[in-house]
Design an enzyme around this catalytic site. Structure first.
Site, PDB file in Angstrom:
ATOM      1  N   ASP A 189       0.823  -1.218   0.000  1.00  0.00           N
ATOM      2  CA  ASP A 189       0.000   0.000   0.000  1.00  0.00           C
ATOM      3  C   ASP A 189       0.856   1.267   0.000  1.00  0.00           C
ATOM      4  O   ASP A 189       0.334   2.369  -0.181  1.00  0.00           O
ATOM      5  CB  ASP A 189      -0.970   0.005   1.193  1.00  0.00           C
ATOM      6  CG  ASP A 189      -2.060  -1.046   1.027  1.00  0.00           C
ATOM      7  OD1 ASP A 189      -2.087  -1.727  -0.014  1.00  0.00           O
ATOM      8  OD2 ASP A 189      -2.885  -1.199   1.952  1.00  0.00           O
TER       9      ASP A 189
ATOM     10  N   ARG B 274      -2.084  -0.943 -10.013  1.00  0.00           N
ATOM     11  CA  ARG B 274      -1.401   0.267  -9.505  1.00  0.00           C
ATOM     12  C   ARG B 274      -0.048   0.534 -10.150  1.00  0.00           C
ATOM     13  O   ARG B 274       0.417   1.682 -10.154  1.00  0.00           O
ATOM     14  CB  ARG B 274      -1.254   0.198  -7.981  1.00  0.00           C
ATOM     15  CG  ARG B 274      -2.553   0.506  -7.283  1.00  0.00           C
ATOM     16  CD  ARG B 274      -2.418   0.578  -5.781  1.00  0.00           C
ATOM     17  NE  ARG B 274      -3.707   0.912  -5.198  1.00  0.00           N
ATOM     18  CZ  ARG B 274      -4.085   0.580  -3.971  1.00  0.00           C
ATOM     19  NH1 ARG B 274      -3.270  -0.108  -3.191  1.00  0.00           N
ATOM     20  NH2 ARG B 274      -5.272   0.935  -3.529  1.00  0.00           N
TER      21      ARG B 274
HETATM   22  O1  S3P Z   1      -5.415  -7.661   5.070  1.00  0.00           O
HETATM   23  C1  S3P Z   1      -5.445  -6.438   4.915  1.00  0.00           C
HETATM   24  O2  S3P Z   1      -5.995  -5.676   5.744  1.00  0.00           O
HETATM   25  C2  S3P Z   1      -4.817  -5.861   3.718  1.00  0.00           C
HETATM   26  C3  S3P Z   1      -3.892  -6.583   3.000  1.00  0.00           C
HETATM   27  C4  S3P Z   1      -3.159  -6.050   1.829  1.00  0.00           C
HETATM   28  O3  S3P Z   1      -3.629  -6.703   0.675  1.00  0.00           O
HETATM   29  P1  S3P Z   1      -2.846  -7.957  -0.012  1.00  0.00           P
HETATM   30  O4  S3P Z   1      -2.642  -8.980   1.013  1.00  0.00           O
HETATM   31  O5  S3P Z   1      -3.800  -8.365  -1.099  1.00  0.00           O
HETATM   32  O6  S3P Z   1      -1.546  -7.410  -0.557  1.00  0.00           O
HETATM   33  C5  S3P Z   1      -3.348  -4.537   1.664  1.00  0.00           C
HETATM   34  O7  S3P Z   1      -2.973  -4.162   0.360  1.00  0.00           O
HETATM   35  C6  S3P Z   1      -4.762  -4.111   1.943  1.00  0.00           C
HETATM   36  O8  S3P Z   1      -4.891  -2.701   1.833  1.00  0.00           O
HETATM   37  C7  S3P Z   1      -5.177  -4.469   3.346  1.00  0.00           C
HETATM   38  C1  PEP Z   2      -5.698  -2.583  -1.443  1.00  0.00           C
HETATM   39  C2  PEP Z   2      -6.357  -1.872  -0.536  1.00  0.00           C
HETATM   40  O1  PEP Z   2      -7.485  -2.252   0.112  1.00  0.00           O
HETATM   41  P1  PEP Z   2      -8.474  -3.482  -0.167  1.00  0.00           P
HETATM   42  O2  PEP Z   2      -7.654  -4.649  -0.634  1.00  0.00           O
HETATM   43  O3  PEP Z   2      -9.137  -3.724   1.147  1.00  0.00           O
HETATM   44  O4  PEP Z   2      -9.444  -3.030  -1.203  1.00  0.00           O
HETATM   45  C3  PEP Z   2      -5.836  -0.555  -0.103  1.00  0.00           C
HETATM   46  O5  PEP Z   2      -6.391   0.012   0.852  1.00  0.00           O
HETATM   47  O6  PEP Z   2      -4.880  -0.033  -0.702  1.00  0.00           O
END
Ligand code: S3P
Ligand code: PEP
EC number: 2.5.1.19
Length: 438
Positions: free
Chosen positions: A324, A355
């Protein structure tokens, strides 16, 4: 709407980081599964966490907002879906993934869906990993994506999943596993990306009374050419109940990355409160990255102090565990001297947008020199003024606004920060960066 800079005064001051989105989702879901009534303090109320509140209410949790906490009367894991139609989770990947296995605890069918972006997020690996656990799911568009129909029944047993697409699949199985008939043993096959999010899952589960055994194997036979061994992570989750608790959500390092990057680029001194030194959040890495770029960072138990003269050095950084941060770091790199390399982020191609692609295309519009790779990008510092598009992705909107510290910039579809950081404009204003939506 267009997000643009109104004016920039002296950058700096004291500001509280917004609450962690990831811990807020988990607190709402675990409290909803628990026996008893939980009080959740400093919870994030945003587009994404509202999706978690909505689905937990639809499945039987009684949730009431009080002035300084959210009260959640748990279901003791006896879920019942009160909605005859699909439950709309808007833009929230975390809610969709975590609730796909949890929904099988309902005594009737559940359909989970969301906006166009959410309906493009991969679900197939999770759906396949749930089969050996006795959970039946079906993609209603037959494309392994939402809308997903989840049937009642969760037996448990052994299963495995590839860790390279999303750690949310792993967190999902771990969260629901203690409530299955016989518990779960889960093997995660390499590469295991975004792993700190699973550590956060296990951390908060402990607060709600559930313990997990963690281990790993090193497999030497199936090694790659460099004879590196492959690590297979194992999670053993016995049958257990969640117990209600009073929980205080810590500050969010991902959201704080915009505050920190604002000070780094604009130059100044600030204290960002509610960021814990002992946090399990992988996005804490932003502090190391800024230090490498020449910014002074002091870490205290529950806040961070930052000082910058606004001269940033290029950096090489692997964001496998902190995806992120990608757009924030890309913008920092675009404002730094020299060429930065960002690696390890192939999994950001399946977030709210691809992204890597959206960030590169938009920075190119500002004349930024960059090279795009399958799993990252290299960026040479130097951007011009111009107009960019968030593509409806909250992290692009927030990160691109920082370019406005030095260049005139307008961000189309700039209003989308509500997904994770609803008070973005007011919070940035507290450190002298005044934005407006027109
Ligand atoms: O488990 C979580 O709260 C999250 C895991 C991450 O995703 P990924 O595990 O798909 O990378 C992150 O990018 C997302 O914003 C929140
Ligand atoms: C990837 C993100 O969130 P989510 O996977 O919960 O949509 C984010 O907050 O950047």
């Amino acid at each position: 709407m267009i997000l643009k800079v109104k004016n920039v005064s002296n950058i700096g001051g004291i500001v509280k980081a917004p609450p962690s989105k990831s811990y807020s989702h988990r607190a709402i879901i675990l409290a909803s599964l628990a026996n008893g009534t939980s009080k959740l303090y400093n919870l994030l109320f945003s587009g994404d966490t509202q999706a978690s509140i909505d689905v937990c209410k639809a499945l039987g949790a009684k949730i009431t907002k009080h002035d300084d906490y959210l009260e959640v009367v748990g279901t003791s894991a006896k879920l019942h879906n009160s909605k005859t139609h699909a439950i709309d989770l808007a833009n929230s990947g975390t809610t969709l993934r975590l609730m796909t296995s949890v929904a099988s605890l309902s005594d009737n069918d559940v359909i989970l869906t969301g906006d166009e972006s959410l309906q493009s997020r991969p679900m197939g690996l999770l759906m396949d990993a749930l089969i050996p656990l006795g959970i039946t799911t079906k993609s209603l568009n037959n494309n392994d994506k939402a809308p997903i129909l989840i049937k009642p029944g969760y037996v448990g047993g052994d299963t495995n999943i590839l860790g390279s697409i999303s750690s949310q699949f792993i967190s999902s199985i771990i969260i629901s596993a203690p409530l299955s008939d016989k518990g779960v043993t889960l093997f995660v096959l390499p590469e295991f990306k975004s792993k700190p999010y699973v550590d956060m899952t296990i951390d908060i589960m402990k607060k709600f009374g559930v313990n997990i055994l963690k281990g790993y194997y090193l497999k030497h036979e199936s090694c790659n050419k460099e004879f590196k061994s492959c690590r297979i992570d194992e999670f053993v989750i016995k049958k257990q109940d969640y117990m209600a608790c009073d929980y205080i959500v810590e500050g969010d390092y991902s959201s704080a990355s915009y505050l920190l990057a604002c000070v780094a680029i604009g130059g100044g001194n600030a204290k960002i409160l509610n960021l814990f030194k002992s946090s399990k959040q992988g996005d804490k890495l932003i502090l190391d990255i800024l230090e490498k770029m020449g910014v002074e960072i002091n870490r205290y138990d529950d806040y961070v102090e930052i000082s910058s003269d606004s001269n940033l050095k290029a950096v090489d950084v692997d964001l496998s565990n902190a995806p992120d941060l990608l757009v924030t770091v890309a913008v920092l790199a675009a404002m730094a001297n020299g060429t930065s390399n960002i690696t390890g982020v192939k999994h950001t191609r399946v977030k709210e947008t691809d992204r890597i692609d959206t960030t590169c295309r938009e920075l190119e519009k500002l004349g930024c020199k960059l090279v795009e790779y399958e799993g990252g990008m290299s960026i040479t510092g130097g951007v011009n003024s111009g107009v960019v598009d968030s593509h409806g992705d909250h992290r692009l909107a927030m990160a691109f606004s920082l370019i406005g510290l030095k260049n005139e910039i307008e961000i189309k579809n700039g209003e989308v920060f509500d997904v994770s950081f609803p008070n973005f404009i007011d919070t940035m204003a507290k450190i002298g960066f005044n934005l407006e939506l027109i």
